[in-house]
Structures are given as C-alpha cells and as structure tokens.
Scaffold this motif. Sequence first.
Motif, PDB file in Angstrom:
ATOM      1  N   ASP A  10      -7.236  -3.590   5.361  1.00 22.68           N
ATOM      2  CA  ASP A  10      -6.173  -2.461   5.578  1.00 22.68           C
ATOM      3  C   ASP A  10      -6.651  -1.411   6.501  1.00 22.68           C
ATOM      4  O   ASP A  10      -6.511  -0.096   6.123  1.00 22.68           O
ATOM      5  CB  ASP A  10      -5.563  -1.955   4.262  1.00 22.68           C
ATOM      6  CG  ASP A  10      -4.811  -3.100   3.719  1.00 22.68           C
ATOM      7  OD1 ASP A  10      -3.898  -3.594   4.158  1.00 22.68           O
ATOM      8  OD2 ASP A  10      -5.496  -3.695   2.451  1.00 22.68           O
ATOM      9  N   ASN A  12      -6.704   1.459   8.685  1.00 17.35           N
ATOM     10  CA  ASN A  12      -5.366   2.087   9.344  1.00 17.35           C
ATOM     11  C   ASN A  12      -5.622   3.009  10.246  1.00 17.35           C
ATOM     12  O   ASN A  12      -6.612   3.014  10.623  1.00 17.35           O
ATOM     13  CB  ASN A  12      -4.578   2.624   8.000  1.00 17.35           C
ATOM     14  CG  ASN A  12      -5.596   3.989   7.722  1.00 17.35           C
ATOM     15  OD1 ASN A  12      -5.627   4.805   8.296  1.00 17.35           O
ATOM     16  ND2 ASN A  12      -5.814   3.949   6.488  1.00 17.35           N
ATOM     17  N   CYS A  61      -3.093  -1.028  10.370  1.00 17.58           N
ATOM     18  CA  CYS A  61      -1.532  -0.603   9.638  1.00 17.58           C
ATOM     19  C   CYS A  61      -1.262   0.952   9.912  1.00 17.58           C
ATOM     20  O   CYS A  61      -2.478   1.558  10.131  1.00 17.58           O
ATOM     21  CB  CYS A  61      -1.565  -0.909   8.129  1.00 17.58           C
ATOM     22  SG  CYS A  61      -2.809  -0.089   7.031  1.00 17.58           S
ATOM     23  N   GLY A  62      -0.048   1.448   9.674  1.00 20.54           N
ATOM     24  CA  GLY A  62       0.144   2.594   9.728  1.00 20.54           C
ATOM     25  C   GLY A  62       0.984   3.021  11.029  1.00 20.54           C
ATOM     26  O   GLY A  62       2.018   2.394  11.267  1.00 20.54           O
TER      27      GLY A  62
ATOM     28  N   ARG B 380       2.490   8.397   3.571  1.00 22.27           N
ATOM     29  CA  ARG B 380       1.170   7.900   3.756  1.00 22.27           C
ATOM     30  C   ARG B 380       0.171   8.880   2.910  1.00 22.27           C
ATOM     31  O   ARG B 380       0.015   9.809   3.198  1.00 22.27           O
ATOM     32  CB  ARG B 380       0.869   7.762   5.219  1.00 22.27           C
ATOM     33  CG  ARG B 380       1.378   6.674   5.882  1.00 22.27           C
ATOM     34  CD  ARG B 380       0.962   6.304   6.996  1.00 22.27           C
ATOM     35  NE  ARG B 380       2.014   5.102   7.685  1.00 22.27           N
ATOM     36  CZ  ARG B 380       2.490   5.241   8.854  1.00 22.27           C
ATOM     37  NH1 ARG B 380       2.281   6.134   9.574  1.00 22.27           N
ATOM     38  NH2 ARG B 380       3.222   4.085   9.117  1.00 22.27           N
TER      39      ARG B 380
END
Lengths: 167, 423
Positions: A10, A12, A61-62, B380
């Motif tokens: 993951d 990001n 991701c992001g 986030r």
Amino acid sequence: MSTLWIFGDDVNTDQIVPGRFAPYMTSEAELRRFPFIEARPEFPELVQPGDVIVAGPNFGCGSSREYAAQALALCELGAILAPSFARIFYRNALNLGLPLIEVPAEELSPLRDRDPISLDLDSCELRHANGRIALRKPASFTREIWQAGGLIPYFQRTGHFPGEVAL
Amino acid sequence: MSTLSQQILSRASGRSAQPGDLITLTPDRVMLHDSIAPSVIRILKEQLGVTQLSNPDRVVVVIDHVAPAANLATAENQAALRKWVREQGIKNFFESGNGICHQLLIQEGLALPGEVVVGTDSHSTTYGAVGAFGTGMGSTDVAVCLAAGRTWMRVPEAIRVQVRGSFTEAGASNEHGVFELGPKDLALEIIRRLGAAGATYASIEIFGLDQLSIAGRMTIASMAVEAGAKAGLIWPGGLLDSPSWMQMPDRADYISEIEIDLAELQHRVARPGRVDDLVHVSEVQGLPIDVVYVGTCTNGRVEDLQTVARVLAGRKVATGTRLLVVPASAQVMQEVVEDGTAAALLSAGATFGPPGCGACIGRHMGVLAPGEVAVFTGNRNFTGRMGSPQAQIYLASPAVAAETAATGRLNAPSLAHSTPHLV
Ligand code: SF4
C-alpha cells in the motif's frame, strides 16, 4: 546491472511525493529530487536509470496526482513490479511510459533490497542473484504505449485510444 | 439489468459495456482544480498544441486546494489559471473561497444522476452520491480528454453493498445505546470490510440509502476511492429522480456483495497511516489530541458541523487542543452562520478556516508539526498527508471529533459524556 529497491504494501502517493512538494507548491524542475523524499530519503539521490522497484500490493494508492508517477518516471526506472497497483497510478504511469507489471507476491518474495538485477522487457524476464522471474506479457496496447514513450505520442501517432477502432 | 456502472458507461459509450471492455466516451463534465490544472494546461499547450478548447462548457475549474493562495508559487499559478479560464471562455469557474470542487459540482447541479464526470482528483468518486459515474484521472488523461473530446476507460467489475436499517435521529442513541452514528461510520465500515485495496479496478455500488441526505451520501461516495474503487455509486433513489433508463441491477451482476446493518455500526477511527486500520474508539480512548480538524469534501457540510455543535452541547474546546473548522463551501458557511451553528462552534473556541481544502493535504492553514496528533474528519490519514511525517492522523466521524475536542482526548460521544451538557 541495475539495482532493486524494495518497498512495502500500500505505498501511497503521499509517500511517493508528499503534497507539500507538489510542482504547484515549488516548481516542476525540482520534481526529480522528491520521490520518497521522506519515506526513503536516500532514494532520489541513489536511484539510477534502469533500477527496478518491487513492492507489495496496491502500489500508488491515494491521490490522482500524476506528479507521483512523473517523479518516478524522471528517475528513468526500468519498471515497478507489484502484485497490484492502484488504478489511477496505473493509468498515470502508463500514460508516462513507465512500465508497471503485476507479479504475484510469492514470485517476488525471493528478491532482496539492493540486489543486483537485470530486466529485459522484450523477453519479459527479470534475472536476479538466485534465479529468474518470468513476467506476464503485457497487453499489446500497453507495450505499444511503452514503446511510443507514453499515451500522448501513442495517440498522436495512431489517432486513437487503446481499444478504439482507428478513425 | 446490469450494474449501475455498466448502465451509465453503456449509455455514454453507445455500446453494451461489459466488465473488462475498453470503451471510449465523452464525459458530461471534466473537473480541474488549481493543484493539477497548471500541469493539464502545460500538457495541452506544450505537448498537444491545443490553444483553444473546443467544448469549454463541459469544463469546470475550481480553486480550492490552496485557497486563498499560500505563497508566491501558488499565487502565480492561480493567476495563470484565471487568465486561461478567461481565454477559454469557461463559465463554470469557481474562485478561491467558493468551496471544495466535489462539494461545488453537486451543490451547483454540475453532476447529475446517470452522467459521467471525470476530475483531476481521486475523490471524484463523490459524484456517485447523486448516481453519477465520477472517477479521478491524472493530468495526461485529462489533457488528452480535453484535446480529443473523449477519453478511454476499462469498464469496471462492481461490488455490491447492501445497507439495511436506518440511522437514528440526530442526538438519539441506537438500540445498543450508541450515540451519533452517521454516514462517516458507514463509510469507514465499508473500508473496514473491503480493505484499502478491496475494490481496486472495480466500482462499489451501494443500495439501501434512499432515506439518506445527499450530504450523507457524499461522505460515503467520497471514501469509495479509499478502498481503491474507480467509482462509488449510490442508487439514486429517495431524494433523487433517476433517469428512466437507469434500472435496479440484478444481484447476479456483481462480483461480490457485502451487507451492512446500520444497527451494528460502531464508533471507529482509522489509526495513523492506513485508512483501513480501523479500531473501536475504546481501544485508543483517552489519547491526548493536539488538533481536531473538521472539514474536507468528506465531512465539511452543514449536517457535519451541526453534529459537532450538538455533541459539544455548550462545552468548550479543551485547553491544549485546537478545533479547526473548515466548511466545504461558502454556501455551507452561510447556512451555518444563519442557523446559529457557527456561533455555537465559535463560542466553544473553534477557529474557522475559509471554505476549501484547508490543511487536508498539508499545504497551508493548519499544517501539523512533528509529534502532533490530530483527529481528522477527512478521508486520508497517510503519513505526512497533513504536514510533518512525524505527525499522526486519526480518521474519525464529526461526532467523535467533537467529543475529542471537548475532552482533549480521543473519545466517542456517549450518554455519560453528553447528558450533563445537554442544552
Ligand atoms: S478536501 Fe482534501 S480530499 Fe477533498 S478534494 Fe480537497 S484535498 Fe482532496
């Protein structure tokens, strides 16, 4: 010979280029200095053209910030290998001609950080100290976009998008 | 009937869109914001040779990411953007201070049920709140889309989320005695169930929310991308009229299905670093918090601010803790001024920021210092997202944010905490 850089799961876009280092906040000319500037500060200095990043699932991701992919493309990476990629990052990298290749996690597990490797995208093979990994063949349009150097040269040359009948 | 994504993409592409197909379509809207627009304009001019857009009416430009400008670089970029907007004749232009892009597109009716909206922003999934196929794209894709008048995409598989039950009335507890559970708790539950990569390359389609406000639907749709989704569509029932060609899909069209009973929701927070590292508030309860930040495209709307005021219930923000409130748009700001919510928050000790993205991406107005711990109503909590990589961000609902602000420590609202303060 190139060098392998191992990253976790993951990864990001804020790790790749934090928002504070966006071209919008600084300038586009500086972007090459910023990939992994906080997550792995030695990376931008030591990475060499042809080096390969190997990471866990969901790389990129992001955010949709293309400058994350662009910062890595500016390093002239040979490829990024991971079990899966976040979809916007995947598209951004493809558009910039930066090869991303999905490889199952178990095939990547023998690889160690900073291992010397050699990558051959034509024969779809990664050779490393203890053996070789056969990479999945990319779709033909993916290879064509890589060869063209990104979506824009591909589109300008062919006049169509992948999957679209030539006009 | 096929999935909502297939129905919308079939209509937009003029062919039967099956998962995995590569299709071409002309989006109904293309949204650009100040953070990414400069690179789109550069690609248009330098790489594509486009000096005049052929269809400026499809384009929406918003200055929200650093609004107002924080330094010379952003000020110059924004000045250049304003000039380009004038040259191109783009009418849907929202100046700095109008609010966050996703909020504005829905508020102003620029994203409608059944439409396809692409934006230079990953949270473009928010348009799924009104049943539009909203998806984020990078600068090159958006520039090429503006130049060619069309874009290409892979038709996603879809995951179905079936919601059962209803949220309790504002301020009331549910059958388990839990107070103030809302749309954010459902959004976090979806992430918890799917994981941060659980919907990669797929869309999430959610049913059973016909009773929920558009604001609440936006909270949920905005977070679909946090599970990796390409789009997060909520069936446009209840308050919305779906177009007649949109039909209720068959369950068999989905690659998987999860069911969520709203009565089983809990107050959870995502621990720093990972959106899907969700724990019950009791596991981190009492942690001292430096900053409580209420805002963003996920939780900066009127009902979110009202929730904060309701849970504060006349209490002051704890000494040693700062409460920052950033409304999602100028209209939200105006409404909370008119209904007294803003006065309640100000008298509790909140600081208001101008409508926009604020410190959500750590660029200005509330950037976190090393060692600071924040409770954040955004979407986030990545390391370094809001400033220092040594700062810690807990994602939370507006209700948890409010209780935390009042107590200075991570806490969920409960009867015990709120009763003595109820007005
Ligand atoms: S509020 Fe945050 S998540 Fe939403 S659009 Fe702005 S920067 Fe992105």
